[in-house]
Design a protein around this motif. Structure first.
Motif, PDB file in Angstrom:
ATOM      1  N   PRO A   1      42.558  43.987  67.596  1.00 39.48           N
ATOM      2  CA  PRO A   1      41.668  43.783  66.445  1.00 39.48           C
ATOM      3  C   PRO A   1      41.842  42.401  65.820  1.00 39.48           C
ATOM      4  N   PHE A   2      43.042  41.858  65.879  1.00 43.93           N
ATOM      5  CA  PHE A   2      43.243  40.524  65.298  1.00 43.93           C
ATOM      6  C   PHE A   2      42.483  39.469  66.102  1.00 43.93           C
TER       7      PHE A   2
ATOM      8  N   THR B   1      44.125  45.545  62.194  1.00 41.81           N
ATOM      9  CA  THR B   1      45.238  44.718  62.660  1.00 41.81           C
ATOM     10  C   THR B   1      46.555  45.201  62.059  1.00 41.81           C
ATOM     11  N   PHE B   2      46.515  45.623  60.822  1.00 41.20           N
ATOM     12  CA  PHE B   2      47.727  46.010  60.095  1.00 41.20           C
ATOM     13  C   PHE B   2      47.898  47.518  59.959  1.00 41.20           C
ATOM     14  N   GLY B   3      47.112  48.282  60.692  1.00 44.49           N
ATOM     15  CA  GLY B   3      47.240  49.727  60.662  1.00 44.49           C
ATOM     16  C   GLY B   3      46.625  50.370  59.435  1.00 44.49           C
TER      17      GLY B   3
ATOM     18  N   PRO C   1      50.696  47.948  64.335  1.00 44.55           N
ATOM     19  CA  PRO C   1      50.340  48.852  65.430  1.00 44.55           C
ATOM     20  C   PRO C   1      50.654  48.182  66.768  1.00 44.55           C
ATOM     21  N   GLN C   2      50.862  48.992  67.776  1.00 42.43           N
ATOM     22  CA  GLN C   2      51.252  48.472  69.081  1.00 42.43           C
ATOM     23  C   GLN C   2      50.258  47.453  69.632  1.00 42.43           C
ATOM     24  N   LEU C   3      48.993  47.722  69.498  1.00 46.96           N
ATOM     25  CA  LEU C   3      47.968  46.822  70.030  1.00 46.96           C
ATOM     26  C   LEU C   3      47.310  46.000  68.918  1.00 46.96           C
TER      27      LEU C   3
ATOM     28  N   MET D   1      56.502  42.107  59.915  1.00 49.13           N
ATOM     29  CA  MET D   1      55.109  42.406  59.641  1.00 49.13           C
ATOM     30  C   MET D   1      54.688  41.872  58.274  1.00 49.13           C
ATOM     31  N   LEU D   2      55.569  41.999  57.303  1.00 47.92           N
ATOM     32  CA  LEU D   2      55.219  41.620  55.941  1.00 47.92           C
ATOM     33  C   LEU D   2      54.866  40.138  55.840  1.00 47.92           C
ATOM     34  N   LEU D   3      55.636  39.288  56.516  1.00 46.18           N
ATOM     35  CA  LEU D   3      55.351  37.850  56.482  1.00 46.18           C
ATOM     36  C   LEU D   3      53.996  37.547  57.138  1.00 46.18           C
ATOM     37  N   PHE D   4      53.758  38.126  58.305  1.00 47.21           N
ATOM     38  CA  PHE D   4      52.487  37.925  59.008  1.00 47.21           C
ATOM     39  C   PHE D   4      51.326  38.408  58.145  1.00 47.21           C
ATOM     40  N   PHE D   5      51.469  39.598  57.580  1.00 46.25           N
ATOM     41  CA  PHE D   5      50.420  40.127  56.713  1.00 46.25           C
ATOM     42  C   PHE D   5      50.172  39.184  55.540  1.00 46.25           C
ATOM     43  N   GLY D   6      51.246  38.750  54.874  1.00 42.63           N
ATOM     44  CA  GLY D   6      51.111  37.868  53.714  1.00 42.63           C
ATOM     45  C   GLY D   6      50.392  36.577  54.043  1.00 42.63           C
ATOM     46  N   ILE D   7      50.733  35.980  55.176  1.00 42.37           N
ATOM     47  CA  ILE D   7      50.098  34.726  55.584  1.00 42.37           C
ATOM     48  C   ILE D   7      48.608  34.942  55.842  1.00 42.37           C
ATOM     49  N   VAL D   8      48.290  35.980  56.590  1.00 43.52           N
ATOM     50  CA  VAL D   8      46.887  36.252  56.923  1.00 43.52           C
ATOM     51  C   VAL D   8      46.108  36.620  55.660  1.00 43.52           C
ATOM     52  N   TYR D   9      46.678  37.479  54.829  1.00 40.31           N
ATOM     53  CA  TYR D   9      46.013  37.941  53.609  1.00 40.31           C
ATOM     54  C   TYR D   9      45.684  36.761  52.689  1.00 40.31           C
TER      55      TYR D   9
END
Length: 173
Positions: free
Chosen positions: A74-75, A135-137, A68-70, A1-9
């Motif tokens: 939101p993404f 998207t990230f809860g 989150p599961q879904l 999750m952290l990598l995905f969040f970092g890229i999107v952020y």
């Protein structure tokens, strides 16, 4: 999750910084054509809201251990909103801005999403302010900043734009 969040952020922050540069170039163009800014006093609150949004998103998202599961719902909505954002930017061309500018004698833009909605970009921003954190809860950030944007800033900004448009329409007749 952290990598995905970092890229999107980081991608969204880079996007916003590019948009600020575009807005400055468009503002210079409008001013060079004899245009002027309206309602500059509230702009610092708009900037503060968005800076606080990104700080809150960072803080709250880092507290969540996994997506989150879904998360993809939101993404997906966020990505669709990005398409809408760039449709607005393309439709307004050199008139797109993060500030409110008036160019006397210019026609009101009524192409792209502006054929269907008077202020489509504000709808898109509201969607983004909810869906990116969701998207990230980061649901607190999603709810608080969506409501702040709608209640505080749009309560000022849309009426100011409408009043300006009405004044310009009266001057033309």
């Amino acid at each position: 999750m952290l990598l995905f969040f970092g890229i999107v952020y980081v991608a969204v922050i880079i996007q916003r910084l590019w948009e600020v540069g575009l807005a400055k170039r468009n503002a210079a163009y409008i001013r060079a054509q004899g245009g002027y800014e309206v309602g500059a006093g509230h702009y610092r609150y708009l900037v503060a809201l968005h800076v606080c949004f990104f700080l809150s998103l960072l803080y709250e998202s880092l507290q969540v251990s996994r997506l989150p599961q879904l998360w993809w719902l939101p993404f997906g909505c966020f990505l669709l909103a990005q398409c809408g954002r760039y449709w607005c930017i393309a439709s307004l061309g050199r008139f797109w801005n993060t500030r409110i500018f008036v160019l006397p004698g210019a026609s009101l833009v009524n192409r792209g999403p502006y054929r269907f909605l008077r202020h489509p970009n504000y709808c898109i921003v509201a969607i983004e302010l909810y869906t990116l954190p969701a998207t990230f809860g980061a649901y607190g950030t999603a709810v608080i900043f969506t409501l702040l944007n709608l209640w505080l800033l749009l309560r000022v900004r849309i009426p100011l734009e409408e009043e300006t448009l009405e004044t310009l329409a009266k001057e033309e007749t």
